[in-house]
Scaffold this active site. Structure first.
Site, PDB file in Angstrom:
ATOM      1  N   ARG B 258      26.302  62.551  54.886  1.00 26.30           N
ATOM      2  CA  ARG B 258      26.484  62.697  53.317  1.00 26.30           C
ATOM      3  C   ARG B 258      25.512  62.241  52.553  1.00 26.30           C
ATOM      4  NH1 ARG B 258      29.474  66.834  54.415  1.00 26.30           N
ATOM      5  NH2 ARG B 258      31.712  66.978  54.079  1.00 26.30           N
ATOM      6  N   ASP B 282      19.188  66.375  54.537  1.00 22.33           N
ATOM      7  CA  ASP B 282      19.835  67.752  54.606  1.00 22.33           C
ATOM      8  C   ASP B 282      20.897  67.733  53.566  1.00 22.33           C
ATOM      9  OD1 ASP B 282      20.173  70.531  55.542  1.00 22.33           O
ATOM     10  OD2 ASP B 282      21.877  69.635  56.366  1.00 22.33           O
ATOM     11  N   GLU B 287      24.942  68.257  45.070  1.00 23.54           N
ATOM     12  CA  GLU B 287      24.482  69.367  45.876  1.00 23.54           C
ATOM     13  C   GLU B 287      24.946  70.769  45.019  1.00 23.54           C
ATOM     14  OE1 GLU B 287      25.396  69.589  49.794  1.00 23.54           O
ATOM     15  OE2 GLU B 287      24.631  67.799  50.360  1.00 23.54           O
ATOM     16  N   HIS B 306      21.523  71.632  53.053  1.00 25.46           N
ATOM     17  CA  HIS B 306      22.545  71.346  53.483  1.00 25.46           C
ATOM     18  C   HIS B 306      22.933  72.687  54.742  1.00 25.46           C
ATOM     19  CE1 HIS B 306      26.786  69.240  53.278  1.00 25.46           C
ATOM     20  NE2 HIS B 306      26.545  69.712  54.477  1.00 25.46           N
ATOM     21  N   SER B 308      22.214  72.099  58.109  1.00 22.29           N
ATOM     22  CA  SER B 308      21.789  71.717  59.588  1.00 22.29           C
ATOM     23  C   SER B 308      22.621  72.218  60.421  1.00 22.29           C
ATOM     24  CB  SER B 308      21.605  70.127  59.720  1.00 22.29           C
ATOM     25  OG  SER B 308      23.214  69.524  59.636  1.00 22.29           O
TER      26      SER B 308
END
Lengths: 349, 349
Positions: B258, B282, B287, B306, B308
C-alpha cells in the site's frame, strides 16, 4: 557445465609443436606461446605464470603472428579476422579457444579441416542469458515499457496484463543456454517445449526434446518464442516470414542467439502488420546495429546491444574458464568444451 | 489458497437477519440481499440465481441502501465510502466481502466492533503480483529501461548488468502474496529472507520467517527489498528515511503493498541522493497519483498505476471467488478468507 571430450592429449600436441624432444620432459620447463586476439579490456592471464609466453595482437597483425602461436585465444569474439589470417599447414595453433558461446565465426573450411582443437565459452553465459530472457518475458507480459512511456508523460493509466504462469513457450536451441532458459521459464510456471536438432525422449528435465521439424506444430501454440540456437547452415534465417506467420498474434519473439537466425526485414514486417505482438532482439546481422536500420523504430520491438550474457565479472569468468582449460591442456588432459566441428557446437556428451 | 475459519455459521446469520422463522427452512427458498458497491465493469453474479437479490449502489447511495443488505460486496475496493456509510446496530450486513487483498479501508472501529464477518480476495493476486515483482527485479538487474532509453536515441551502448542468481532479497509480508514472491525469487536463485509480524522457524518453504525487528540486520544485506505487507498501524510508514539509510547503495526497493507503507518524500530523497540504486512503486498514498507529485520524475523510479495483480480475467476471478464463498455462506458452511479483525489480515491458520 563441463564437457569433456577425449581429444589428442594436449601435451603431445604442445610438445610436438614447441619442441619434440621434450615429449617426456617436464611441462614446467616448456613455455607455450599463447596469442591473444585483443579486445578491451584484456584478459587477466597471470595464472599462466611461467607456463606460457603471452603474445598480443590486433586484427591487423594476426596473420603475421599466428604462425608463432601454440594457442590462439580469440578474446575479441566479435572479430572475423581469424578466417582471413588462418595460416597454411605447419604454422598453426594446435588449440583455438573463443571467449564466446557461438563459434560460427570460426567455422571456416580451413580451420574445420585442420587438426586444431576448437573450444568455446559454453557455460559462462547460461544463467545470465536465462535471466535476461525470463526478464524479457515478464517485462513484455506486464508491459513495463508501456508504464515507462506513460510515466514520462505523467499519465496514470491502469491496464490489465498477462499472467505468465500457464502460458507456453518454445525455446529453439537445446544446448546449455536453451536448457537454462527453459528451466527458468519452467520455474515460473511456463510450459516449455524445447527444440533441438534431433528429437529425443527421456530428457531428465524436459522429457521430450522436439526436432526443428516440429516447429510448424509448436509455434502456433506459444506465447513466447525464444531463439537460443547455435548458428549453423540449418538455423541460418530460420525466423523468417513463414515462421512469424505460424505464430499467434499474442506471441512475442526473443532472439539471444545470433542476428543471422532472423530475417530482419521479416520481423519488422510481422511487427508492423501486428502478426505478432512484440519482439526483443539482442543480436543483429550487423553489430553494432547501423543507424539506418529499420529495426530501431519498429513497433513493439526492444533492441539491446548484444549484452544478454554480460553480467558484471563476465570477462573474469571467461578468462578463468580459458585458464581452467589451459591447466588441462598443459597437463596433457582432455580439454572441456570441445566443439564438434561437424555439428558446429559442443555436443552434450 | 483457501483459509477456513470457524465463524458463526452463515445460514444462522442469514436466517436471523432475513427471517428468523426460516432457521430450519430450505435455503433455496431464502433470498439473500447482496448489495454491490459498484465499480466498472460490474461483477458477473448470475451464478447467485434465485439465492439472492442483487442490489447495486454507488458511493452516494451506500448509506441509504446498506441497511437493506445481508451481504455487502465491496467491488469498488478503492472506495473509502463504507466507513462513512456504516449503519448503526440492527441494520447491518452480516458479511462484508472486499474484492481486494488489502482490507485497510475497512478496518474502522464500527466494523471492527460489529459482528459482521469480513472476508477478502486473498489468493487471486498471489501469482500475478509475484510475477510482477520478479519481472521488476529482472528488469532492474538487466537495465531494460536504460536499453529502451538508448533505443529511443538509436544509440548502441553495451553495458554490463547484474546477475540475479545468488543475490539476496528481503520480502516484508509473510502472507500468501509475500510468500509467492519469495518462492518465485527463490526459483530464480535469489536467497530470500521473508519477514512477518512474528518470528517463526520450521516454515516448510522458508525455514525461518523473521520478525520485523530483524530488519536492521537484514536490510543491509539485500539487493532487493520488497514490501508486500498488509497495511496496519505497525507497518504504516515503515519504509522511511531510516529504512532507506540501512539499505545498500546497490539496493532496489519495490512496493506492491500500500502507498502508506512508504514515506514518499523519503524515497524520493533516497533516490536523489543515490542512497539506493532504484525503486518501483505500484501503489501510492493517494491514487491516482497527483500530477504534482515529485515521484513522477524521481531518478531511477518506476511508477505503475496499481496494476501489479491485475492480469486479464482478474475481475472474473474476483467475482468467482466471491461466489465460491457465497456458496459456503448460503449453505451454512464456514467462510474462507476471513479477516482477523485484530490483526488486520487473514491469518495463516
Amino acid at each position: 557445465m563441463v564437457n569433456r571430450c577425449l581429444i589428442t592429449p594436449a601435451r603431445t600436441l604442445l610438445t610436438q609443436t614447441i619442441n619434440p624432444s621434450l615429449r617426456n620432459g617436464f611441462p614446467a620447463m616448456t613455455e607455450a606461446r599463447v596469442l591473444v586476439l585483443d579486445a578491451d579490456p584484456l584478459p587477466r592471464l597471470d595464472r599462466l605464470g611461467a607456463r606460457a609466453r603471452v603474445l598480443h595482437t590486433d586484427e591487423k597483425s594476426l596473420a603475421e603472428r599466428l604462425p608463432e602461436a601454440d594457442v590462439l585465444l580469440v578474446w575479441d569474439f566479435t572479430s572475423d579476422a581469424v578466417r582471413e589470417a588462418w595460416p597454411g599447414p605447419g604454422g598453426r595453433p594446435v588449440w583455438v579457444h573463443t571467449a564466446s558461446a557461438g563459434v560460427d565465426r570460426l567455422l571456416f573450411p580451413e580451420l574445420l579441416e585442420s587438426d586444431a582443437v576448437l573450444t568455446n565459452a559454453r557455460g559462462v553465459f547460461d544463467q545470465p542469458i536465462a535471466e535476461y530472457v525470463a526478464g524479457l518475458v515478464l517485462a513484455m507480459a506486464k508491459d513495463f515499457r508501456g508504464s515507462w512511456e506513460l510515466q514520462r508523460q505523467h499519465r496514470w493509466q491502469h491496464r490489465e496484463t498477462f499472467k505468465v504462469h500457464g502460458s507456453r513457450a518454445v525455446v529453439v536451441g537445446s544446448g546449455p543456454i536453451g536448457r537454462r532458459i527453459g528451466l527458468l521459464l519452467g520455474a515460473m510456471g511456463v510450459r516449455v517445449d524445447l527444440v533441438g536438432r534431433r528429437e529425443r525422449t527421456g530428457d531428465p528435465d524436459f522429457g521430450r526434446v522436439h526436432a526443428t521439424g516440429a516447429l510448424p506444430d509448436l509455434l502456433p501454440e506459444a506465447s513466447w518464442v525464444v531463439c537460443a540456437a547455435p548458428l549453423t547452415p540449418e538455423t541460418h534465417g530460420m525466423f523468417d516470414a513463414r515462421a512469424f506467420a505460424l505464430m499467434r498474434p499474442e506471441a512475442h519473439f526473443i532472439n539471444i542467439g545470433r542476428g543471422q537466425h532472423v530475417v530482419e526485414d521479416d520481423v519488422v514486417e510481422a511487427l508492423q502488420e501486428r502478426r505478432i505482438a512484440g519482439a526483443a532482439l539482442d543480436v543483429f546481422a550487423q553489430e553494432p546495429l547501423q543507424d539506418s536500420s529499420r529495426l530501431w523504430d519498429a513497433p513493439n520491438l526492444m533492441i539491446s546491444p548484444h549484452m544478454s550474457g554480460d553480467t558484471f565479472g563476465w570477462r573474469d569468468d571467461l578468462a578463468e574458464q580459458f585458464l581452467d582449460n589451459f591447466d588441462r591442456w598443459y597437463a596433457g588432459e582432455p580439454l572441456f568444451n570441445v566443439v564438434d566441428k561437424k555439428l558446429g557446437y559442443v555436443p552434450d556428451h
